[in-house]
Write an enzyme that holds these catalytic residues in place. Structure first.
Site, mmCIF file in Angstrom:
data_model
loop_
_atom_site.group_PDB
_atom_site.id
_atom_site.type_symbol
_atom_site.label_atom_id
_atom_site.label_comp_id
_atom_site.label_asym_id
_atom_site.label_seq_id
_atom_site.Cartn_x
_atom_site.Cartn_y
_atom_site.Cartn_z
ATOM 1 N N LYS A 65 20.604 9.172 97.322
ATOM 2 C CA LYS A 65 21.040 7.770 97.241
ATOM 3 C C LYS A 65 22.276 7.524 98.105
ATOM 4 O O LYS A 65 22.391 6.481 98.750
ATOM 5 C CB LYS A 65 21.356 7.377 95.789
ATOM 6 C CG LYS A 65 20.152 7.316 94.891
ATOM 7 C CD LYS A 65 19.258 6.138 95.229
ATOM 8 C CE LYS A 65 18.044 6.150 94.303
ATOM 9 N NZ LYS A 65 16.955 5.315 94.774
ATOM 10 N N LYS A 89 -0.802 12.511 99.534
ATOM 11 C CA LYS A 89 -1.205 11.878 98.285
ATOM 12 C C LYS A 89 -1.051 10.369 98.324
ATOM 13 O O LYS A 89 -0.197 9.855 99.019
ATOM 14 C CB LYS A 89 -0.288 12.396 97.162
ATOM 15 C CG LYS A 89 -0.809 13.605 96.464
ATOM 16 C CD LYS A 89 0.028 14.126 95.330
ATOM 17 C CE LYS A 89 1.103 13.277 94.729
ATOM 18 N NZ LYS A 89 1.731 13.892 93.558
ATOM 19 N N LYS A 91 2.602 8.245 98.191
ATOM 20 C CA LYS A 91 3.724 8.914 98.872
ATOM 21 C C LYS A 91 4.377 7.996 99.905
ATOM 22 O O LYS A 91 5.595 7.948 99.993
ATOM 23 C CB LYS A 91 3.227 10.193 99.571
ATOM 24 C CG LYS A 91 3.397 11.431 98.690
ATOM 25 C CD LYS A 91 4.760 12.077 98.900
ATOM 26 C CE LYS A 91 4.967 13.285 98.004
ATOM 27 N NZ LYS A 91 5.676 13.013 96.770
#
Ligand code: TRP
Length: 329
Positions: free
Chosen positions: A111, A194, A197
């Site tokens: 973050k 996947k 994603k």
């Protein structure tokens, strides 16, 4: 019977990958365990949703899980912010969580890198709030994906630390719930990896027919096979994997034969795949829309869930306050 707690992000709609992965297992899980499912709306405040979005995200996600088969009679299905005991436990756990260990978590470091302009304290203590979610119900098992393993490890650490500090054996150490072999991996439409994603590679349960057709038709393919019975590259193999979930065996065989004889036309395969996904999705989509617009039902489900969750949470908090030493005069 084990207590299983599952936290659901309030942002992000369910896609086919979620459905054939975790959600199908949740439906089984609720028959064999004492299950808590909750929508983590406090956590979503770290990204500042508007009041309108905050509520609507919760409504949609709740409706989606109900439509796919979570049963409010069997499990406690609730909204995190309906259980005020969670923030109180969060406050108490914060006193024994160290800034250093919180700063070292991968998600926090990520973050700082991706949104340096908004590194709020909620992000730093995100794992503490998550631990409060889990420990408030003394959960033994928590189904988590790879990206949440570290947060679960922190929850174990906080549980152990509390037990050690107060010389009690109160909180169980929550372990990952293992779906084992049953976890189906659903590929995305962008050729690799996947579903979910990367943004835009998924088909959502609420997608309408037009959207599904458009997405499937733009799925990544290649120039086509040139040698009989050649091995399939990943993007094509992925399309067949999706077919396996929604199409008839005869349809799959038909296109496999075409591939093996180098006569395949990907446009035809995609058209068929889109129609089969639509056929599969449509009843679920209708149910989601029906449930989400039935406010009486939504209110009933949420208040039943909150009642069950509060019963368990208030008992834990009462014990914890006593252990810590809060006493009334
Ligand atoms: N952090 C989880 C996610 O992003 C959601 C979550 C919040 C959660 N509290 C939890 C998951 C407690 C498991 C247990 O997916």
């Amino acid at each position: 019977m084990e207590t299983v707690l599952s936290g659901i992000r309030s942002t992000g709609n369910l896609h086919l990958g979620n459905y054939f992965g975790a959600v199908k297992n949740f439906i089984k899980m609720q028959n064999e365990n004492n299950c808590f499912f909750f929508i983590a709306d406090y956590h979503s405040l770290t990204t500042y949703p508007t009041p309108h979005d905050l509520h609507n995200n919760v409504r949609m996600v709740l409706a989606e899980y109900l439509a796919t088969g979570l049963d409010p009679e069997k499990s406690a299905i609730f909204v995190q912010s309906d259980v005020r005991e969670i923030p109180e436990l969060y406050l108490l756990l914060n006193m024994n969580a160290y800034v250093g260990e919180l700063e070292r978590t991968t998600s926090f470091k990520e973050k700082i890198r991706t949104q340096p302009e908004n590194v709020n304290a909620g992000l730093l203590t995100y794992p503490v709030l998550m631990a409060a979610d889990i420990l408030i119900h003394k959960a033994n098992k928590v189904p988590v994906g790879k990206d949440q393993e570290q947060n679960l490890e922190m929850a174990r650490k906080f549980a152990k630390r509390f037990n050690f500090m107060y010389k009690v054996d109160y909180f169980p150490e929550p372990q990952p719930y293992n779906f084992g072999e049953e976890l189906v991996k659903v590929p995305g439409l962008d050729g690799t990896g996947k579903m979910g994603k990367t943004a835009g590679n998924g088909i959502y349960l609420v997608d309408d027919e037009k959207t599904i057709r458009k997405k499937v038709m733009s799925a990544v393919t290649d120039a086509g096979p040139t040698v009989m019975n050649q091995q399939m590259p990943e993007p094509i193999d992925n399309l067949f994997s999706l077919m396996k979930l929604v199409s008839e065996q005869s349809t799959i065989d038909f296109f496999k034969d075409k591939y093996n004889s180098c006569e395949i036309r990907y446009g035809d395969l995609k058209k068929q795949l889109a129609e089969d996904i639509i056929k599969f999705n449509l009843p679920i989509r209708e149910k989601i829309l029906e449930i989400s617009s039935d406010n009486d039902y939504m209110r009933k489900v949420a208040s039943l869930g909150a009642e069950k969750a509060r019963a368990s949470a208030s008992q834990t908090l009462k014990d914890v306050r006593e252990i810590i030493g809060f006493k009334s005069f």
